[in-house]
Design an enzyme around this catalytic site. Structure first.
Site, PDB file in Angstrom:
ATOM      1  CG  ASP A  13      -4.771   4.861   6.966  1.00 27.94           C
ATOM      2  OD1 ASP A  13      -3.558   4.747   7.227  1.00 27.94           O
ATOM      3  OD2 ASP A  13      -5.303   4.270   6.010  1.00 27.94           O
TER       4      ASP A  13
ATOM      5  CB  SER B 263      -0.916   0.007   1.232  1.00 29.64           C
ATOM      6  OG  SER B 263      -0.151  -0.159   2.412  1.00 29.64           O
TER       7      SER B 263
ATOM      8  CG  HIS C  65      -1.629   3.611   4.596  1.00 28.35           C
ATOM      9  ND1 HIS C  65      -2.797   3.012   4.991  1.00 28.35           N
ATOM     10  CD2 HIS C  65      -0.874   2.644   4.036  1.00 28.35           C
ATOM     11  CE1 HIS C  65      -2.751   1.714   4.673  1.00 28.35           C
ATOM     12  NE2 HIS C  65      -1.588   1.471   4.103  1.00 28.35           N
TER      13      HIS C  65
END
Ligand SMILES: *[C@@H]1O[C@H](CO)[C@@H](O)[C@H](O)[C@H]1NC(C)=O
Ligand SMILES: *[C@@H]1O[C@H](CO)[C@@H](O)[C@H](O)[C@H]1NC(C)=O
Ligand SMILES: *[C@@H]1O[C@H](CO)[C@@H](O)[C@H](O)[C@H]1NC(C)=O
Ligand SMILES: *[C@@H]1O[C@H](CO)[C@@H](O)[C@H](O)[C@H]1NC(C)=O
Length: 349
Positions: free
Chosen positions: A324, A47, A327
């Site tokens: 978040d 990610s 991230h």
């Protein structure tokens, strides 16, 4: 180091979580003015570098993407991630995510990275890094990319810790973490050599971020400080990775492999932002996340059956470091990229 880790409460270990459940060589020109339109970027990992491969994930739901491109578009951030900035450094557009490829959007390369991916199998329904490289190899066999294309291309590898999360979630003993790191780096070494052997001459590998600074972990300090003991896991990982890369470059007789010091870029950005926050409380504490779920059960992006938001947003994402629980926000990545920039020169010959 391993001895210290005994004292970590199990909860803390389970919290170590990175989006699993959501989860050129050309003519030499002077630095900075190099522009080769043939350069392509091929991206592998998770990610931290995914720009849209995980179709069925929160990255395709609000409020992800609110800063850029202005709607959810598959990035695990409010906006741009490292891949976007590295592509802009190479003066190309962000390469197309593999899941969205078609016959006419392959000119800047391909992004194979998917949120939750590990070097080993960390996703039940997703690729590991080996499988991402298999997909790349297939495109080469299908002659989608020629040897000449690859000669002037750059690879970016971002593996930001899902393997450690899986290791811990599977109840592996923390005393084994050091030998696990060695196993992990061995497989990563095989992966990057394979990418080079497929024809790419510049392979950039991200070092592991300080995992003890992720908001998911710093909840135990009320986001007031990083958990240094977990940062030691990152430090040991990076030490082994740097040694491996040095050996591989020696064997190759040239600098094929370039490491990106994401570890120190995170730490210095966090330190600077922390000082600024102490001087001006309007500015955000960098260890606090911008998009937080209401209560322990909810995450950024969750809605209830009636579509009511079960999360809240910080007032200004542009002032955050983390978007978040795991991230960075676009602002976080931009600051990290700025610190990485001096080492990116090695990617363009
Ligand atoms: C290919 O994908 C791009 C977006 O990446 C889109 O704009 C374009 O219309 C697509 N072309 C075809 C032929 O499907
Ligand atoms: C990656 O996934 C494939 C397919 O599931 C599996 O065969 C392979 O062993 C995995 N590789 C690693 C290094 O985990
Ligand atoms: C891990 O250990 C806990 C408590 O000992 C147990 O409840 C859980 O089922 C275990 N999980 C796995 C994946 O083995
Ligand atoms: C504090 O930061 C805010 C946001 O950047 C800025 O508007 C404000 O002028 C700053 N205040 C001081 C006293 O520097």
């Amino acid at each position: 180091m391993v001895k210290h880790l005994f004292v970590l409460p199990p909860l803390l270990l389970v919290l170590l979580f990175i989006s699993i459940t959501e989860v050129a060589e050309g003519t030499k020109k002077s630095y900075g003015v190099y522009n080769n339109n043939n350069v392509k970027l091929f991206v592998f990992g998770d990610s931290y570098v995914d720009t849209g491969n995980f179709l069925d994930s929160p990255s395709y739901k609000a409020p992800y993407g609110i800063t850029f491109p202005g709607k959810p578009a598959g990035r695990f951030s409010d906006g741009r991630v490292l891949t976007d900035y590295i592509a802009s450094y190479l003066k190309i557009e962000t390469p197309t995510p593999y899941s969205l490829r078609n016959s006419s959007n392959l000119q800047y390369g391909i992004n194979f990275a998917q949120g939750g991916t590990g070097v080993f199998q960390t996703l039940t329904n997703g690729p590991n890094m080996t499988l991402q490289i298999d997909s790349f190899e297939q495109l080469i066999q299908q002659k989608v990319y020629t040897k000449q294309d690859l000669d002037s291309s750059v690879a970016l590898i971002g593996a930001s810790g899902n393997d450690y999360t899986a290791f811990i979630v599977n109840n592996k003993s923390i005393t084994e973490i050091k030998s696990f790191t060695t196993t992990l780096i061995n497989q990563l070494s095989i992966n990057i050599q394979r990418i080079h052997n497929l024809g790419i001459n510049k392979v950039a590998i991200g070092l592991l971020e300080p995992i003890g600074c992720l908001p998911q972990i710093t909840v135990v300090t009320f986001h007031l400080g990083c958990v240094d003991l977990l940062n030691l896991v990152s430090e040991n990982h990076n030490k082994e990775l740097l040694q491996t890369v040095q050996q591989l470059n020696q064997q190759a007789g040239k600098s094929v492999y370039v490491t990106l010091d994401i570890y120190n870029a995170f730490l210095s950005t966090i330190e600077t932002m922390k000082r600024n926050h102490e001087e001006n409380s309007t500015l955000m504490n960098p260890l606090e996340l911008c998009c937080a779920g209401d209560g322990f059960k909810n995450k950024c992006g969750n809605v209830d059956d009636n579509g009511e938001k079960k999360y809240s947003l910080c007032e200004n994402p542009e002032l955050s470091f983390f978007w978040d629980y795991v991230h960075p926000s676009q602002n976080g990545w931009y600051n990290v990229y700025t610190l990485l920039q001096p080492s990116l020169g090695q990617l363009i010959g």
